[in-house]
Scaffold this motif. Structure first.
Motif, PDB file in Angstrom:
ATOM      1  N   GLN A  57       0.879  -1.163   0.000  1.00 45.09           N
ATOM      2  CA  GLN A  57       0.000   0.000   0.000  1.00 45.09           C
ATOM      3  C   GLN A  57       0.923   1.221   0.000  1.00 45.09           C
ATOM      4  N   SER A  58       0.957   1.883  -1.151  1.00 45.04           N
ATOM      5  CA  SER A  58       1.841   3.032  -1.320  1.00 45.04           C
ATOM      6  C   SER A  58       0.996   4.278  -1.563  1.00 45.04           C
ATOM      7  N   THR A  59       1.607   5.425  -1.332  1.00 40.62           N
ATOM      8  CA  THR A  59       0.897   6.701  -1.480  1.00 40.62           C
ATOM      9  C   THR A  59       0.775   7.039  -2.960  1.00 40.62           C
ATOM     10  N   VAL A  60      -0.454   7.207  -3.429  1.00 39.97           N
ATOM     11  CA  VAL A  60      -0.715   7.437  -4.854  1.00 39.97           C
ATOM     12  C   VAL A  60      -1.063   8.906  -5.078  1.00 39.97           C
ATOM     13  N   PRO A  61      -0.248   9.647  -5.852  1.00 38.73           N
ATOM     14  CA  PRO A  61      -0.587  11.044  -6.151  1.00 38.73           C
ATOM     15  C   PRO A  61      -1.737  11.121  -7.153  1.00 38.73           C
ATOM     16  N   GLU A  62      -2.437  12.262  -7.163  1.00 42.46           N
ATOM     17  CA  GLU A  62      -3.651  12.370  -7.971  1.00 42.46           C
ATOM     18  C   GLU A  62      -3.621  13.519  -8.976  1.00 42.46           C
ATOM     19  N   ASP A  63      -2.448  14.105  -9.181  1.00 42.09           N
ATOM     20  CA  ASP A  63      -2.314  15.175 -10.170  1.00 42.09           C
ATOM     21  C   ASP A  63      -1.147  14.828 -11.095  1.00 42.09           C
ATOM     22  N   PRO A  64      -1.421  14.447 -12.343  1.00 40.45           N
ATOM     23  CA  PRO A  64      -0.338  14.043 -13.250  1.00 40.45           C
ATOM     24  C   PRO A  64       0.553  15.198 -13.668  1.00 40.45           C
ATOM     25  N   ARG A  65       0.185  16.414 -13.318  1.00 42.14           N
ATOM     26  CA  ARG A  65       1.014  17.580 -13.654  1.00 42.14           C
ATOM     27  C   ARG A  65       2.027  17.879 -12.555  1.00 42.14           C
ATOM     28  N   ASP A  66       1.850  17.252 -11.404  1.00 47.80           N
ATOM     29  CA  ASP A  66       2.699  17.541 -10.237  1.00 47.80           C
ATOM     30  C   ASP A  66       3.952  16.672 -10.301  1.00 47.80           C
ATOM     31  N   ARG A  67       4.995  17.219 -10.876  1.00 46.67           N
ATOM     32  CA  ARG A  67       6.216  16.465 -11.101  1.00 46.67           C
ATOM     33  C   ARG A  67       6.850  16.025  -9.778  1.00 46.67           C
ATOM     34  N   THR A  68       6.785  16.889  -8.779  1.00 47.55           N
ATOM     35  CA  THR A  68       7.376  16.561  -7.477  1.00 47.55           C
ATOM     36  C   THR A  68       6.657  15.377  -6.845  1.00 47.55           C
ATOM     37  N   ALA A  69       5.328  15.365  -6.922  1.00 53.42           N
ATOM     38  CA  ALA A  69       4.554  14.272  -6.329  1.00 53.42           C
ATOM     39  C   ALA A  69       4.800  12.960  -7.061  1.00 53.42           C
ATOM     40  N   VAL A  70       4.905  13.009  -8.382  1.00 50.56           N
ATOM     41  CA  VAL A  70       5.167  11.786  -9.143  1.00 50.56           C
ATOM     42  C   VAL A  70       6.544  11.228  -8.786  1.00 50.56           C
ATOM     43  N   ARG A  71       7.531  12.099  -8.650  1.00 47.88           N
ATOM     44  CA  ARG A  71       8.863  11.616  -8.272  1.00 47.88           C
ATOM     45  C   ARG A  71       8.849  11.038  -6.853  1.00 47.88           C
ATOM     46  N   ALA A  72       8.101  11.661  -5.960  1.00 46.85           N
ATOM     47  CA  ALA A  72       8.002  11.133  -4.594  1.00 46.85           C
ATOM     48  C   ALA A  72       7.342   9.754  -4.601  1.00 46.85           C
ATOM     49  N   GLN A 123      -3.325   6.005   1.324  1.00 48.39           N
ATOM     50  CA  GLN A 123      -4.252   6.991   1.889  1.00 48.39           C
ATOM     51  C   GLN A 123      -5.644   6.419   2.140  1.00 48.39           C
ATOM     52  N   TYR A 124      -5.932   5.213   1.636  1.00 49.66           N
ATOM     53  CA  TYR A 124      -7.232   4.575   1.871  1.00 49.66           C
ATOM     54  C   TYR A 124      -7.111   3.305   2.710  1.00 49.66           C
TER      55      TYR A 124
END
Length: 298
Positions: free
Chosen positions: A11-26, A220-221
Motif C-alpha cells: 500500500q503506497s501513497t498514490v498522487p492524484e495530479d499528473p502535472r505535479d512532477r514533485t509528487a510523481v517523483r516522490a 491513503q485509503y
C-alpha cells in the motif's frame, strides 16, 4: 518444479495530479523503497496499487470552467517524469531480482486518451507485459481513458501463474472466471478506491475460484481496507496495517501447502467445481424416469 513463492502486496501513497512532477517523483521513490523492503523480506514478486505513480483525480484533469465534466486535458501531464520513474523502478527490479507489478498511465498517440495500466517487470529488469484496464467506469470511459484489449493477461514466476485485474473490474465476475479457466494460481487486483466492499468482493473470488488473490490499495485509503492476500478458499492470509501509511503484506503462495483450508481448496474444491461446470451431472440426471417428471406428487 513449482515451489512456494513469497508475494508482497504494497500500500503506497498514490498522487492524484499528473502535472505535479514533485509528487510523481516522490511516488516513484516510495515504490522503490517498498521494493527494497520486499526484497529484504524474501519476496519474489511485489504488487502495487492502481496508478502507483499517478492516478489522476477527475476534478483535476477532467473538469471544465463551469465545474462540469469535460474530456481530460493530458497535455500538461508529466509524461517524461512518469517514464523516468518507471524506468528507475524497472532498473531496481533487475538489481534486486524482484518481479514488480505497478500501476501508471500509458501514453497513446494523441488525441486518444491514455490507458490505465499495470506494468509487469521481470526480475531481470525487463518489461514483460502490460495490462490495460479493460472495463472502465462511465466517467473513465467518457472523459479519461481508452479501454484495453479484451484478452486477459497472464504471466508465470517460478512456475506460479498470475493474472491481473484493476479496481472496478472486481465487479465483473466473468473476468475472474476466465482466469480460473486459464489455470492461474493467483490474481493480482490493484485498486484506487476507499471501498471496504471491494475487498470483500476480492475475498469472495478466493472462495469461488480457489486461487490466491493479492489486493493492493493506496496508503491513503488503507485505514478502512488495507492491502492483503487472500488464500484459496477465501481466508485472508495476511493484511498490511490498517493505517494510512506505506506498508507491505507478505505471504508464501505454496501449491503444496499442508494448511487444511488451502489443501482442500486446491486439491478438492477447485477440481470438483471444474468437473461440475464441465457437465459432471449430465449422465446422472433422472430426466428419463417418469417419476422424475411429475413435480406435484410426493
Amino acid at each position: 518444479m513449482v515451489r512456494a513463492l513469497r508475494l508482497a502486496v504494497a500500500q503506497s501513497t498514490v498522487p492524484e495530479d499528473p502535472r505535479d512532477r514533485t509528487a510523481v517523483r516522490a511516488a516513484g521513490r516510495e515504490v522503490r523503497a517498498l521494493m527494497r523492503e520486499a526484497a529484504g523480506a524474501g519476496a519474489r514478486l511485489v504488487q502495487f496499487p492502481e496508478g502507483a505513480l499517478v492516478y489522476p483525480d477527475k476534478r483535476v484533469v477532467a473538469t471544465g470552467p463551469d465545474g462540469g465534466p469535460v474530456p481530460a486535458d493530458w497535455t500538461g501531464a508529466a509524461w517524461d517524469v512518469l517514464r523516468e520513474e518507471a524506468e528507475r523502478i524497472a532498473a531496481l527490479a533487475g538489481e534486486l531480482g524482484l518481479w514488480t507489478v505497478f500501476g501508471s498511465l500509458h501514453l497513446l498517440t494523441p488525441p486518444r486518451p491514455p490507458h490505465n495500466s499495470l506494468y509487469v517487470v521481470s526480475d531481470q529488469g525487463r518489461l514483460v507485459a502490460r495490462y490495460d484496464k479493460r472495463f472502465l467506469s462511465n466517467t473513465e470511459l467518457s472523459y479519461l481513458y481508452t479501454p484495453g484489449r479484451p484478452e486477459p493477461t497472464v504471466f508465470d514466476v517460478d512456475g506460479v501463474r498470475f493474472g491481473l485485474a484493476i479496481c472496478i473490474e472486481a465487479n465483473f465476475p466473468a473476468l475472474f472466471h476466465a482466469y480460473e479457466r486459464l489455470d492461474v494460481d493467483c490474481v493480482l487486483l490493484s485498486v484506487m478506491v476507499d471501498d471496504p466492499a471491494r475487498a470483500t468482493v476480492a475475498q469472495a473470488y478466493g472462495t469461488l475460484y480457489n486461487y490466491w488473490l493479492g489486493y493492493a490499495v493506496p496508503a491513503q485509503y488503507a485505514a478502512n481496507a488495507p492491502s492483503g492476500i487472500v488464500a484459496p478458499g477465501g481466508r485472508w492470509l495476511t493484511r498490511a496495517p490498517a493505517h494510512n501509511r506505506p506498508a507491505l503484506a507478505l505471504a508464501d503462495l505454496d501449491p503444496d501447502s499442508t494448511d487444511p483450508d488451502i489443501d482442500i481448496a486446491l486439491r478438492c474444491a477447485r477440481p470438483w467445481r471444474r468437473l461440475a461446470r464441465a457437465g459432471l451431472y449430465a449422465d446422472q440426471r433422472a430426466d428419463r424416469d417418469p417419476r422424475s417428471q411429475n413435480r406435484t406428487a410426493f
